[in-house]
Design a protein around this motif. Structure first.
Motif, PDB file in Angstrom:
ATOM      1  N   LEU A  93       0.942  -1.132  -0.003  1.00  0.00           N
ATOM      2  CA  LEU A  93       0.092   0.022  -0.041  1.00  0.00           C
ATOM      3  C   LEU A  93       0.948   1.158  -0.045  1.00  0.00           C
ATOM      4  O   LEU A  93       1.823   1.506   0.847  1.00  0.00           O
ATOM      5  N   THR A  94       0.493   2.196  -0.878  1.00  0.00           N
ATOM      6  CA  THR A  94       0.992   3.637  -1.074  1.00  0.00           C
ATOM      7  C   THR A  94       0.448   4.210  -2.053  1.00  0.00           C
ATOM      8  O   THR A  94      -0.610   3.787  -2.450  1.00  0.00           O
ATOM      9  N   SER A  95       0.659   5.818  -1.998  1.00  0.00           N
ATOM     10  CA  SER A  95       0.148   6.423  -3.220  1.00  0.00           C
ATOM     11  C   SER A  95       0.838   6.055  -4.459  1.00  0.00           C
ATOM     12  O   SER A  95       1.788   5.540  -4.575  1.00  0.00           O
ATOM     13  N   ALA A  96      -0.066   6.140  -5.630  1.00  0.00           N
ATOM     14  CA  ALA A  96       0.353   5.958  -7.120  1.00  0.00           C
ATOM     15  C   ALA A  96       1.543   6.637  -7.204  1.00  0.00           C
ATOM     16  O   ALA A  96       2.682   6.057  -7.748  1.00  0.00           O
ATOM     17  N   GLU A  97       1.764   7.921  -6.842  1.00  0.00           N
ATOM     18  CA  GLU A  97       2.985   8.789  -7.060  1.00  0.00           C
ATOM     19  C   GLU A  97       4.267   8.429  -6.328  1.00  0.00           C
ATOM     20  O   GLU A  97       5.056   8.442  -6.924  1.00  0.00           O
ATOM     21  N   ALA A 147      -8.253   4.404  -1.908  1.00  0.00           N
ATOM     22  CA  ALA A 147      -6.992   5.010  -1.754  1.00  0.00           C
ATOM     23  C   ALA A 147      -5.854   4.035  -1.077  1.00  0.00           C
ATOM     24  O   ALA A 147      -6.110   3.340  -0.288  1.00  0.00           O
ATOM     25  N   ALA A 148      -4.387   4.281  -1.526  1.00  0.00           N
ATOM     26  CA  ALA A 148      -3.449   3.443  -1.094  1.00  0.00           C
ATOM     27  C   ALA A 148      -3.425   2.075  -2.011  1.00  0.00           C
ATOM     28  O   ALA A 148      -2.236   1.590  -1.807  1.00  0.00           O
ATOM     29  N   TYR A 151      -1.862   0.166  -6.560  1.00  0.00           N
ATOM     30  CA  TYR A 151      -0.845  -1.217  -7.148  1.00  0.00           C
ATOM     31  C   TYR A 151      -1.565  -2.334  -6.659  1.00  0.00           C
ATOM     32  O   TYR A 151      -1.563  -3.283  -7.463  1.00  0.00           O
ATOM     33  N   TYR A 152      -1.761  -2.703  -5.402  1.00  0.00           N
ATOM     34  CA  TYR A 152      -2.394  -3.627  -4.794  1.00  0.00           C
ATOM     35  C   TYR A 152      -3.813  -3.931  -5.695  1.00  0.00           C
ATOM     36  O   TYR A 152      -3.873  -5.085  -5.972  1.00  0.00           O
ATOM     37  N   GLY A 153      -4.450  -3.066  -5.886  1.00  0.00           N
ATOM     38  CA  GLY A 153      -5.966  -3.024  -6.688  1.00  0.00           C
ATOM     39  C   GLY A 153      -5.395  -3.655  -8.007  1.00  0.00           C
ATOM     40  O   GLY A 153      -6.137  -4.628  -8.600  1.00  0.00           O
ATOM     41  N   VAL A 208      -4.527   8.664   1.171  1.00  0.00           N
ATOM     42  CA  VAL A 208      -3.663   7.608   1.308  1.00  0.00           C
ATOM     43  C   VAL A 208      -3.029   7.506   2.881  1.00  0.00           C
ATOM     44  O   VAL A 208      -3.057   6.351   3.396  1.00  0.00           O
ATOM     45  N   GLY A 209      -2.777   8.725   3.472  1.00  0.00           N
ATOM     46  CA  GLY A 209      -2.307   8.647   4.786  1.00  0.00           C
ATOM     47  C   GLY A 209      -3.384   8.004   5.647  1.00  0.00           C
ATOM     48  O   GLY A 209      -3.344   7.178   6.545  1.00  0.00           O
ATOM     49  N   ALA A 210      -4.515   8.691   5.442  1.00  0.00           N
ATOM     50  CA  ALA A 210      -5.872   7.924   6.363  1.00  0.00           C
ATOM     51  C   ALA A 210      -5.930   6.644   6.130  1.00  0.00           C
ATOM     52  O   ALA A 210      -6.228   5.879   7.135  1.00  0.00           O
TER      53      ALA A 210
END
Length: 281
Positions: A93-97, A147-148, A151-153, A208-210
């Motif tokens: 999990l992370t942001s796309a950017e 969100a986050a 990539y996993y999705g 993403v942080g949340a």
């Protein structure tokens, strides 16, 4: 190998913990024959049954030679594979950017290309048998990516597309394919198995942080019961007409219904635009 033994053979990847471990335990309890695999053989300690019912194999699904060897050993021991459970994989999990190339590729190797390779290796046996079931453990993220989970999705959306295409190709051969979409379940997925890249860009802290914080907080307290989930999957896979999609957990069922209803509404809104792009009659 006893040719007279007709008990189904279940080949399960990722049996160290979570769903995979529970699959092996429940299949053994039901009297089935089981091939239990894990990246380290020691992670299969505690799975015990006579050799005619249990074969434990060290297997990394990202290693093609290891897959070939595992299938050969299974054929020698049991002569067939009735159900392949593609369970091995993990979350990132992370942001796309802010996604890290090495992390993204490693996850796709396990979640996607390893699953593809395992399925390719098993299909010749199932074609010869004119029977078999491929169970691909996807995720609610393969239907509703949040969100986050970009990539996993994406890795699980790939599993969804593969399963649908596989079903269309092999159904007439007596082979079934099923994708399982669990929501949050009380496994190690959100704990020690989860990989993350923390949010460093302020603009993504609210989304993403949340999500990262919420995932960490719920770990170990998820509503989903892995034991009940695996029981449901085994019963569905063993039925005469398994579903193409098996959505598990109240959260996942509600989220899937909401997304599909939104999709229908969006399709209706833009239908005229879509239809107008064909050549005129």
């Amino acid at each position: 190998m006893s040719v007279s033994d007709t008990r189904p053979v279940w080949f399960i990847t990722g049996c160290s913990t979570g769903f995979g471990r529970e699959f092996a335990l429940q299949c053994l309890e039901r009297g089935l024959r089981v091939v239990a695999t894990a990246r380290r053989l020691s992670n299969l300690d505690g799975l015990d049954a006579p050799s005619e019912r249990l074969l434990k194999i060290e297997l990394d699904v990202t290693d093609p030679s290891a897959i070939t060897d595992a299938i050969a050993r299974t054929r020698e021991a049991f002569g067939r594979i009735d159900v392949l459970v593609n369970n091995a994989g993990y979350g990132y999990l992370t942001s796309a950017e802010e996604g890290e190339e090495a992390e993204i590729r490693a996850m796709f190797d396990a979640n996607v290309f390893g699953l593809f390779a395992m399925t390719r290796a098993v299909l010749p046996l199932m074609r010869a048998q004119r029977s078999g079931t491929v169970v691909n453990i996807s995720s609610i993220a393969g239907l509703v990516a949040r969100a986050a989970s970009s990539y996993y999705g994406a890795s699980k959306y790939a599993v969804e597309g593969f399963t649908s295409g596989l079903h269309a190709e092999v159904a007439h051969l007596g082979i079934r394919a099923m994708a399982v979409e669990p929501g949050p379940f009380r496994t190690d997925w959100a704990g020690r198995s989860l990989r993350t890249t923390e949010v460093g860009i302020e603009d993504y802290r609210q989304s993403v942080g949340a999500r990262l914080s919420g995932t960490a907080e719920i770990s170990g307290r998820q509503q989903g019961d892995p034991v009940r989930a695996v029981t449901a999957i085994i019963e569905a896979a063993s039925s005469d007409n398994p579903p193409l999609h098996l959505v598990l957990g109240a959260y996942a069922v509600d989220a899937t219904r909401e997304r599909w209803m939104q999709s229908i509404k969006e399709l209706d809104t833009w239908e005229a635009v879509g239809r107008a792009t064909d050549f005129p009659d």
